[in-house]
Design an enzyme around this catalytic site. Structure first.
Site, PDB file in Angstrom:
ATOM      1  CD  GLU A 253       5.002  -5.875  -2.492  1.00 34.29           C
ATOM      2  OE1 GLU A 253       5.053  -6.568  -3.518  1.00 34.29           O
ATOM      3  OE2 GLU A 253       5.974  -5.703  -1.740  1.00 34.29           O
ATOM      4  CB  CYS A 287       2.886  -2.864 -10.162  1.00 33.18           C
ATOM      5  SG  CYS A 287       4.464  -3.317  -9.435  1.00 33.18           S
TER       6      CYS A 287
HETATM    7  P1  NAD Z   1      -6.197  -8.603  -8.918  1.00 31.13           P
HETATM    8  O1  NAD Z   1      -6.292  -7.727  -7.731  1.00 31.13           O
HETATM    9  O2  NAD Z   1      -7.353  -8.676  -9.840  1.00 31.13           O
HETATM   10  O3  NAD Z   1      -5.922 -10.111  -8.484  1.00 31.13           O
HETATM   11  C1  NAD Z   1      -4.805 -10.457  -7.683  1.00 31.13           C
HETATM   12  C2  NAD Z   1      -5.130 -11.720  -6.918  1.00 31.13           C
HETATM   13  O4  NAD Z   1      -6.170 -11.457  -5.983  1.00 31.13           O
HETATM   14  C3  NAD Z   1      -5.619 -12.870  -7.789  1.00 31.13           C
HETATM   15  O5  NAD Z   1      -5.042 -14.057  -7.312  1.00 31.13           O
HETATM   16  C4  NAD Z   1      -7.114 -12.857  -7.567  1.00 31.13           C
HETATM   17  O6  NAD Z   1      -7.731 -14.105  -7.769  1.00 31.13           O
HETATM   18  C5  NAD Z   1      -7.181 -12.442  -6.103  1.00 31.13           C
HETATM   19  N1  NAD Z   1      -8.443 -11.830  -5.685  1.00 31.13           N
HETATM   20  C6  NAD Z   1      -9.262 -11.047  -6.410  1.00 31.13           C
HETATM   21  N2  NAD Z   1     -10.304 -10.642  -5.643  1.00 31.13           N
HETATM   22  C7  NAD Z   1     -10.129 -11.174  -4.414  1.00 31.13           C
HETATM   23  C8  NAD Z   1     -10.869 -11.098  -3.190  1.00 31.13           C
HETATM   24  N3  NAD Z   1     -11.988 -10.389  -3.077  1.00 31.13           N
HETATM   25  N4  NAD Z   1     -10.380 -11.778  -2.126  1.00 31.13           N
HETATM   26  C9  NAD Z   1      -9.238 -12.486  -2.210  1.00 31.13           C
HETATM   27  N5  NAD Z   1      -8.507 -12.589  -3.338  1.00 31.13           N
HETATM   28  C10 NAD Z   1      -8.936 -11.931  -4.429  1.00 31.13           C
HETATM   29  O7  NAD Z   1      -4.864  -8.157  -9.677  1.00 31.13           O
HETATM   30  P2  NAD Z   1      -4.304  -8.705 -11.065  1.00 31.13           P
HETATM   31  O8  NAD Z   1      -5.224  -8.246 -12.148  1.00 31.13           O
HETATM   32  O9  NAD Z   1      -4.026 -10.161 -10.915  1.00 31.13           O
HETATM   33  O10 NAD Z   1      -2.890  -7.956 -11.181  1.00 31.13           O
HETATM   34  C11 NAD Z   1      -2.737  -6.683 -11.741  1.00 31.13           C
HETATM   35  C12 NAD Z   1      -2.722  -5.632 -10.653  1.00 31.13           C
HETATM   36  O11 NAD Z   1      -1.699  -5.933  -9.714  1.00 31.13           O
HETATM   37  C13 NAD Z   1      -2.395  -4.243 -11.143  1.00 31.13           C
HETATM   38  O12 NAD Z   1      -3.224  -3.327 -10.488  1.00 31.13           O
HETATM   39  C14 NAD Z   1      -0.957  -4.021 -10.705  1.00 31.13           C
HETATM   40  O13 NAD Z   1      -0.561  -2.704 -10.531  1.00 31.13           O
HETATM   41  C15 NAD Z   1      -0.927  -4.776  -9.431  1.00 31.13           C
HETATM   42  N6  NAD Z   1       0.447  -5.150  -9.067  1.00 31.13           N
HETATM   43  C16 NAD Z   1       1.070  -4.465  -8.060  1.00 31.13           C
HETATM   44  C17 NAD Z   1       2.395  -4.773  -7.720  1.00 31.13           C
HETATM   45  C18 NAD Z   1       3.149  -4.037  -6.637  1.00 31.13           C
HETATM   46  O14 NAD Z   1       4.208  -4.508  -6.237  1.00 31.13           O
HETATM   47  N7  NAD Z   1       2.665  -2.918  -6.151  1.00 31.13           N
HETATM   48  C19 NAD Z   1       3.047  -5.793  -8.403  1.00 31.13           C
HETATM   49  C20 NAD Z   1       2.367  -6.462  -9.429  1.00 31.13           C
HETATM   50  C21 NAD Z   1       1.053  -6.136  -9.747  1.00 31.13           C
HETATM   51  O1  6OD Z   2      11.059  -6.744  -8.007  1.00 37.75           O
HETATM   52  C1  6OD Z   2      10.258  -7.007  -7.103  1.00 37.75           C
HETATM   53  O2  6OD Z   2      10.609  -7.515  -6.042  1.00 37.75           O
HETATM   54  C2  6OD Z   2       8.840  -6.672  -7.276  1.00 37.75           C
HETATM   55  N1  6OD Z   2       8.043  -6.881  -6.215  1.00 37.75           N
HETATM   56  C3  6OD Z   2       8.395  -6.199  -8.460  1.00 37.75           C
HETATM   57  C4  6OD Z   2       7.068  -5.846  -8.734  1.00 37.75           C
HETATM   58  C5  6OD Z   2       6.685  -5.617 -10.004  1.00 37.75           C
HETATM   59  C6  6OD Z   2       5.339  -5.291 -10.322  1.00 37.75           C
HETATM   60  O3  6OD Z   2       4.776  -5.637 -11.334  1.00 37.75           O
END
Ligand code: NAD
Ligand code: 6OD
Length: 484
Positions: A253, A287
């Site tokens: 995600e 996100c």
């Molecule tokens: P990130 O990708 O920097 O980090 C997420 C997790 O991955 C952290 O726990 C981090 O320590 C870990 N991580 C980083 N590099 C890694 C590697 N090489 N191997 C294994 N683990 C690793 O994301 P963030 O800054 O914590 O969160 C923000 C991002 O998350 C935004 O891009 C946002 O859009 C996305 N997001 C997506 C959704 C969705 O449902 N699509 C939901 C929430 C957040």
């Molecule tokens: O509502 C949820 O289940 C979900 N995965 C939300 C994600 C939000 C992103 O920031």
């Protein structure tokens, strides 16, 4: 000062990896210390999860597991205020938000997937054979095994339990790697696991950063059977590469640059309320948030004024005060990133309709504050319009026709979510069918039914979670064919 320990095989253990401070984003103060798990401790967590699969957890009946999932939901609710405080200290988000969304959903995720697994069936086929005796096929659903759950910082408990709950419902064991920015609620959940009698090793937590640290140790671990990840697209790519070794399944995600589309027949007040939330809720760190808005030309100025007024209406401050409606962003580093886009917008000639900088915050000057910001006037090729900023900001662009709106919305490598605002139902259906995203909301935003498929298209992810779709990812189907 809190010291965040790893939770391995039912016990809290101090990490032997690097140590780093846990900051309160409202003030920037260090309020705790995280001691990361080293490679051996990640190995121990995966080993404990493997052992638990072979132990009582692996032999537990579905009704017994359901009862434990319900106890987990009750256990979170029983310690609601502790979870709330932990989440607020980690993120700085206002109590009004965390108490309505983050913590209730953290509990509800366990109930929803308890319901889901209670009614889950599999298919069977009776098959004729040439000798006339026939055969019967039936599928048996079992857990995938040890699941690595890697989480981001924006909705820590909500997003972690969104994956842990269905994984446990299907009989898996998990090793969770929370974001290094938000270690608290995953750790607290370890206490609840013990309180309600989840067997040791079923739920494990390893702290630390990603590359070269606990995240990478976990996702590259050969004894992990599946990886579920929420976070940035670039990290998703790295995790997918790690998962290729041993052909492990992934659910990703990822990021988005979500378009909102406002037609001139939309209910103006409801639209402003909804799209305002979509841009600024959780300081834009969702996100699904809307960082590009396409507005039909006839109402463009009115929408621009309305949204700018909305942006100016937020009140920053102590997240524990009810009057606070917007918190800081998560970290100094993320603030720099968001403000760099604010600068870029200005140098590229954007019209700044609201915000555009960092507020003066007396008493909270070390906090990671940024202003909710609305721009217009940038070309669609500007990085401000193409990149995920993940802050409380959005860019408005006028359009004339439905076709133009759809083309603008689809002009992105991302494909997570959209919201369409119109009172013309036929148009809503048409546009919903054309926008290349996994999740479309019409006249609403982030209205969740947890049984629905959730996930992104294009660079926004792989797979769907939610309802039966989570069950598909977190279980393995085996077919049995019996010659009668
Ligand atoms: P990130 O990708 O920097 O980090 C997420 C997790 O991955 C952290 O726990 C981090 O320590 C870990 N991580 C980083 N590099 C890694 C590697 N090489 N191997 C294994 N683990 C690793 O994301 P963030 O800054 O914590 O969160 C923000 C991002 O998350 C935004 O891009 C946002 O859009 C996305 N997001 C997506 C959704 C969705 O449902 N699509 C939901 C929430 C957040
Ligand atoms: O509502 C949820 O289940 C979900 N995965 C939300 C994600 C939000 C992103 O920031």
């Amino acid at each position: 000062m809190s010291n965040f320990q790893n939770f391995i095989d039912g016990a809290f253990v101090a990490g032997r990896g690097d140590a780093f401070g846990n900051h309160f984003p409202t003030t920037g103060e260090v309020i705790g210390e995280v001691r990361a798990a080293d490679r051996e401790q990640v190995d121990a967590a995966v080993g404990a999860a493997r052992q638990a699969l072979r132990g009582p957890w692996g032999r537990m009946s579905v009704p017994e597991r359901i009862a434990l999932l319900r106890k987990l939901s009750q256990g979170i609710n029983a310690r609601f205020d502790e979870f709330l405080e932990a989440e607020i200290h980690d993120t700085g988000k206002p109590r009004s938000l965390a108490s309505h969304i983050d913590i209730p959903r953290g509990a509800a995720n366990f109930d929803v997937f308890a319901d889901q697994v209670a009614t889950l069936g599999t298919e069977s086929f009776a098959q004729p054979t040439p000798d006339g005796a026939g055969a019967l096929n039936y599928a048996v659903r079992g857990p995938r095994g040890v699941i690595a759950v890697v989480c981001p910082w924006n909705l820590p408990l909500l997003l972690m339990t969104w994956k842990v709950a269905p994984a446990l419902a299907c009989g898996n064991t998990v090793v969770v790697k929370p974001s290094e920015e938000t270690p608290a609620t995953a750790t607290l959940l370890g206490e609840v696991m013990n309180e309600v009698g989840i067997p040791a090793g079923v739920y494990n937590v390893v702290h630390g950063r990603g590359p070269g640290c606990a995240g990478e140790f976990l996702t590259s671990h050969p004894d992990v059977d599946g990886i579920t990840f929420t976070g940035e697209t670039r990290t998703g790519e790295a995790i997918m590469k790690a998962a290729a070794n041993g052909v492990r399944p992934v659910s990703l995600e990822l990021g988005g640059k979500n378009p909102g589309i406002i037609f001139d027949d939309a209910d103006f007040d409801k639209t402003m309320e909804g799209i305002g939330r979509a841009c600024f809720a959780n300081t834009g760190q969702v996100c699904l948030g809307t960082e590009r808005i396409y507005v039909q030309r006839g109402i463009f100025d009115r929408v621009a004024e309305g949204l700018a007024a909305k942006a100016r209406s937020y009140r920053f401050g102590d997240p524990f005060e009810d009057s606070t409606t917007m918190g800081p962003v998560i970290s100094a580093e993320h603030r720099e990133k968001v403000l760099s886009y604010y600068d870029k917008a200005r140098t590229e000639g954007a019209q700044v309709l609201a915000g555009g900088g960092a507020p003066q915050m007396q008493g909270y000057d070390g906090g990671y504050w940024v202003e909710p910001t609305v721009w217009t006037g940038l070309p669609e090729t500007s990085p401000v319009v193409t990149d995920e900023i993940f802050g409380p900001c959005t860019h408005l662009q006028p359009f004339d026709t439905e076709e133009e709106a759809v083309a603008l919305a689809n002009n992105s490598p991302y494909g997570l979510a959209t919201s369409i605002w119109t009172t013309d139902l036929a148009r809503a259906h048409r546009v919903a069918g054309e926008v290349e995203v996994g999740i479309t909301w019409v006249n609403c935003w982030f209205l969740r039914d947890l049984r629905t498929p959730f996930g992104g298209s294009k660079s926004s992810g792989i797979g769907r979670e939610g309802g039966v779709h989570s069950m598909e990812f977190y279980s393995e189907l085996r077919n049995v064919c019996i010659k009668l």
